[in-house]
Design an enzyme around this catalytic site. Structure first.
Site, PDB file in Angstrom:
ATOM      1  N   HIS A 461       5.867   1.778   0.633  1.00  0.00           N
ATOM      2  CA  HIS A 461       6.703   1.545  -0.546  1.00  0.00           C
ATOM      3  C   HIS A 461       6.065   0.476  -1.448  1.00  0.00           C
ATOM      4  CE1 HIS A 461      10.723   1.114  -2.609  1.00  0.00           C
ATOM      5  NE2 HIS A 461      10.202  -0.071  -2.878  1.00  0.00           N
ATOM      6  N   GLU A 462       5.742  -0.659  -0.872  1.00  0.00           N
ATOM      7  CA  GLU A 462       5.190  -1.755  -1.679  1.00  0.00           C
ATOM      8  C   GLU A 462       3.806  -1.401  -2.220  1.00  0.00           C
ATOM      9  OE1 GLU A 462       7.207  -3.845  -2.660  1.00  0.00           O
ATOM     10  OE2 GLU A 462       8.768  -3.527  -1.150  1.00  0.00           O
ATOM     11  N   HIS A 468       0.993   1.346  -8.968  1.00  0.00           N
ATOM     12  CA  HIS A 468       1.571   1.441 -10.311  1.00  0.00           C
ATOM     13  C   HIS A 468       1.064   0.266 -11.168  1.00  0.00           C
ATOM     14  CE1 HIS A 468       5.575   2.024 -12.767  1.00  0.00           C
ATOM     15  NE2 HIS A 468       4.535   2.517 -13.386  1.00  0.00           N
TER      16      HIS A 468
HETATM   17 ZN   LIG Z   1      10.773  -1.205  -4.597  1.00  0.00          ZN
END
Ligand SMILES: [Zn+2]
Length: 674
Positions: A461-462, A468
Site C-alpha cells: 500500500h505505502e 505515485h
Molecule cells: Zn494510503
C-alpha cells in the site's frame, strides 16, 4: 550557509540537522518569502504564468523542502527536543499558509494570469491556476467585506464546535470503565488485552480486570468475548457516548451537531454552493451530489443480498436471537472455523528481505524501471536505507528512504511522506524523494524481520503511494505527484498496489520459508484469500450506511426544518441495514470523522477509492497482471499526472470507460451471491 536546514540544494543533511535549527530556518525563509511575494504583487508586470506563478512555485517548493525534515524527524525520532522544535515551527507554517490563502491581491493576481492565459498554455498550466482560484474561492477571500467577515466568523465558530464535539466524545469515553474479578465475564478475550486490563486494575487499586472504553478494548470484547452480557454492556456504552442516551447531559453532542450542520450550510451558501455536500465535492473527483448518492445506493443494492446471506449464516450458529452486539462475535467464530491461518505460520514465509526483493521486482516488471540501493546517503537512523528508481536508460526518476521497523518513540502506523517534490522550473530540475515509514517487528536474533501477510499488504500500500509520488512527470510542484490530486482519488494508487499482494503469482516471489526456503504453499494462500472476503458484504454495507448518512445529512440540510439527524439515520438504516439496531443507538454523537475530522460529506471516499482501485486492477486481470502495455498506460494516465488533469478524464483514458462496481463486487465474492 551555517543553518543546514536552509541548504535545500540537495537532500536534507540528516547528519547535521539539529532541533534548534528549525525555528530560525523557517523564520528566515518565511520572512524572505514575504518580501519576494510583496515585490511580485507590487510589480504590475508580474501577471503571467512565467513571471508570477513560476516564482511562487519555486518558493513553495523551497519552503516545503525545508519543512519536510522537521515534520519527518519529529515523527520518527524519540526526541523531546524535536517535538518541541516541531511544535514551535508548526504555527509559523500554518500562519503563513493562512496568510497566503486569504491574500486578496494574490487571488486577483492569479485571476489576471488566468484571464491572460496564452492560447498555447499547457493543460497543466491551466489546471494549476484553476485549482488556485478554486481554493481562494473556498477560503472566502473573494467575498465582499461583510460576507467575508461572516465567513471567517463561521469558520472560527466551526473550529470551536468541532473541538467541543471531540472533547465530549473523549470525556464520555474516559468516564466509563468496567471492572470485574469474574473469569466468565471476560471469557475469550485475548490474553494480551487481559494482561493490560489487569495492569489497569492494579493501577486503579482494584482486583481482577479493569477495562477502559478505548477502541482496542471495545473491539476485542465485541469480536472475542463469549460472555453475551459483557458484549451488550460494552455495546450500550459505546453506542451512546456523548449523546442524550449516555447519562451525562454535559457531554451530549446533540446541540453541537445541529450547530455544525447549520453553519456548514451557511458557509457553503456564502461561497455559492447549494449545500455543504456540493462544497465538499468541489475538491473531489466525484462530480455531483446525484452521482455520489447514486454510487452509494447502487453499491448498497448490490451488497444487500450477499449481506443477508452472511447474516443468515451467522444467525445459524448463534445461541439465541442475534442482536447488534452478537454479529462481530459470531462472524469471527465462523471465520476461525472455516479459514483460520495463523499469523505465526505466515511469518515464517515472509522474511522482510524476500518480500522487499519481490516487491521491487514487481515494480521493475510492470514499469520497466530498476530499484537500486544507494549506500552513500546520510540518514537519521542506522536501519534506514535509501533507494533510487531509474528508468530503462539508467536516469534517476526518483528516490526514497525506508524506515520500516518499530522502535521506541517512533510514531505508530505506516505512511508515505514527501521529502522533495518533483519540479522542472526555468530549466532547473529536481527529481522527487520520499519517506516510506512502517512499524514492522524489528529484526530477530537471525537478523531478519518476519512479516505477517497483513504487513505485506501494508508495505505494498505505502509503496503504491511512493510510486505515485516518484513516477510523476509534472513540472509544477503544487500539482506534481500526490499534490492537487482529488481527495477521493489519492488512495487509488495505494489500494491498487494492495491487490498485487493478494495474487499468488506475486506472493510466490515474495515468500521463502525461513527453514526450507519453499515459497508460500498454494493451500495456505487459498485459505488466506477466502478469509479476506469473509464477512465482506456486511462490512461493506456498514460503511455504505455511514457514508450515505453523512452525505444525505449534508446534502439535504434545510435551515427551515433543522438537521433531522436521527430521522435521516433511521431512513438510511431502513433502506440499507440488515442488522437491527437498538433504539438507543446514537451513532452520530460520536461520529468524529464527519463532525470533528475532515470527512464531512466525504466519508464515501473510502468506498469510492476502493471501487477505483478494484476497477483499475480489473484491467490487469483482463490483460494478465504483469501486462506491460496495461501497466505503462496506468503509469502514463494515472501515476504520472499528479493533479494536472481532470481525474475522471484521465481515468477514462486509462480504462476506456468510467469506473464500474463490477470489479470490486467480483473480487470480493459479492458478485456471485448477488
Ligand atoms: Zn494510503
Amino acid at each position: 550557509m551555517s543553518n543546514p536546514l536552509l541548504d535545500t540544494s540537495d537532500l536534507p543533511r540528516f547528519d547535521a540537522i539539529e532541533p534548534q535549527h528549525a525555528v530560525p530556518a523557517l523564520e528566515e525563509l518565511i520572512a524572505a518569502h514575504r518580501q519576494k511575494l510583496a515585490a511580485l504583487l507590487d510589480d504590475p508586470n508580474a501577471r503571467d504564468f512565467q513571471t508570477l506563478v513560476v516564482p511562487l512555485e519555486e518558493m513553495s517548493h523551497e519552503l516545503g523542502r525545508a519543512w519536510s525534515p522537521v515534520s519527518h524527524l519529529q515523527s520518527v525520532l524519540d526526541d523531546p527536543e524535536w517535538r518541541d522544535a516541531y511544535n514551535a515551527s508548526l504555527p509559523l507554517m500554518t500562519e503563513y499558509d493562512t496568510e497566503l490563502s486569504h491574500d486578496k491581491r494574490l487571488c486577483d493576481a492569479y485571476q489576471a494570469v488566468m484571464d491572460s492565459m496564452p492560447a498555447d498554455a499547457t493543460p497543466a498550466m491551466r489546471m494549476l491556476v484553476k485549482q488556485e482560484l478554486r481554493d481562494f474561492r473556498l477560503s472566502g477571500v473573494a467575498l465582499a467585506e461583510e460576507e467575508k467577515a461572516r465567513y471567517s466568523e463561521i469558520m472560527q465558530e466551526l473550529a470551536t464546535l468541532r473541538a467541543s464535539f471531540d472533547q465530549n466524545v473523549q470525556d464520555a469515553t474516559d468516564s466509563w470503565h468496567f471492572q470485574t474479578s469474574t473469569r466468565s465475564d471476560v471469557e475469550g478475550i485475548p490474553e494480551s488485552v487481559l494482561k493490560r486490563a489487569s495492569t489497569d486494575a492494579a493501577e486503579n487499586g482494584a482486583n481482577g480486570w479493569w477495562f477502559n472504553l478505548d477502541y482496542p478494548n471495545y473491539h476485542a470484547v465485541m469480536t472475542h468475548c463469549g460472555a453475551r452480557h459483557t458484549r451488550e454492556m460494552f455495546y450500550t456504552a459505546w453506542s451512546t457516548r456523548a449523546s442524550d442516551q449516555g447519562g451525562h447531559e454535559e457531554w451530549d453532542n446533540s446541540e453541537n451537531i445541529e450547530k455544525i450542520l447549520s453553519l456548514r450550510h451557511e458557509a457553503a451558501r456564502l461561497v455559492g454552493f447549494n449545500s455543504f455536500a456540493d462544497y465538499s465535492l468541489a475538491t473531489k473527483m466525484a462530480g455531483t451530489v446525484a452521482e455520489v448518492t447514486e454510487f452509494l445506493t447502487e453499491l448498497a443494492g448490490k451488497c444487500r443480498k450477499a449481506a443477508q446471506k452472511e447474516i443468515d449464516e451467522v444467525r445459524s450458529i448463534a445461541d439465541g436471537p442475534l442482536e447488534a452486539w452478537d454479529v462481530a462475535y459470531y462472524l469471527e467464530k465462523l471465520k476461525q472455523q472455516k479459514f483460520a491461518v495463523s499469523d505465526e505460520e505466515l511469518r515464517r514465509y515472509f522474511p522482510f528481505a524476500v518480500v522487499k526483493r519481490g516487491m521491487f521486482s514487481l515494480a521493475e516488471k510492470l514499469y520497466g524501471v530498476s530499484v537500486q540501493e544507494d549506500q552513500g546517503v546520510s540518514a537519521w537512523h542506522d536501519t534506514v536505507h535509501y533507494y533510487d528508481i531509474r528508468d530503462s536508460q539508467g536516469a534517476i526518476l526518483g528516490s526514497f528512504y525506508t524506515d520500516l521497523f518499530a522502535r521506541n518513540g517512533k510514531r505508530g502506523g505506516a505512511w508515505m511522506d514527501e521529502c522533495v517534490v518533483r519540479k522542472n522550473l526555468d530549466g532547473e530540475k529536481k527529481t522527487p524523494v520520499g519517506y516510506l515509514v512502517c512499524n514492522f517487528p524489528p529484526p530477530d536474533a537471525d537478523g531478519e524481520s518476519h512479516l505477517t501477510h497483513t504487513d505485506v499488504v501494508t508495505l505494498f500500500h505505502e509503496f503504491g503511494h511512493m510510486l505515485h509520488h516518484l513516477l510523476t512527470q509534472v513540472d509544477y510542484p503544487s500539482i506534481a505527484g500526490i499534490n492537487g490530486v482529488p481527495w477521493d482519488a489519492v488512495e487509488l494508487p495505494s489500494q491498487f498496489m494492495e491487490n498485487f499482494a493478494w495474487r499468488y503469482e506475486v506472493l510466490e516471489e515474495c515468500s521463502e520459508h525461513c527453514e526450507t526456503g519453499a515459497p508460500l504453499p498454494r493451500e495456505i494462500f487459498e485459505k488466506l484469500d477466502a478469509s479476506r472476503h469473509f464477512g465482506e458484504a456486511l462490512s461493506m454495507l456498514r460503511q455504505i450506511e455511514f457514508a450515505l448518512f453523512d452525505f444525505r445529512l449534508h446534502a439535504g440540510f434545510d435551515p427551515a426544518s433543522g438537521a433531522k439527524v436521527l430521522e435521516t439515520l433511521q431512513q438510511v438504516r431502513d433502506e440499507v441495514a440488515v442488522i437491527k439496531y437498538p433504539a438507543y443507538n446514537r451513532l452520530p454523537h460520536s461520529f468524529s470523522h464527519i463532525f470533528a475530522g475532515g470527512y464531512a460529506a466525504g466519508y464515501y471516499s473510502y468506498k469510492w477509492a476502493e471501487v477505483l482501485a478494484a476497477d483499475a486492477f480489473g484491467a490487469f486481470e483482463e490483460s494478465g497482471i504483469f501486462d506491460v502495455e496495461t501497466a505503462s498506460r496506468f503509469r502514463r494516465e494515472i501515476l504520472e499526472i499528479g493533479g494536472s488533469r481532470d481525474f475522471m478524464e484521465a481515468y477514462v483514458a486509462f480504462r476506456g470507460r468510467k469506473p464500474t462496481l463490477d470489479a470490486l463486487l467480483r473480487q470480493s465474492g459479492i458478485g456471485k451471491a448477488a
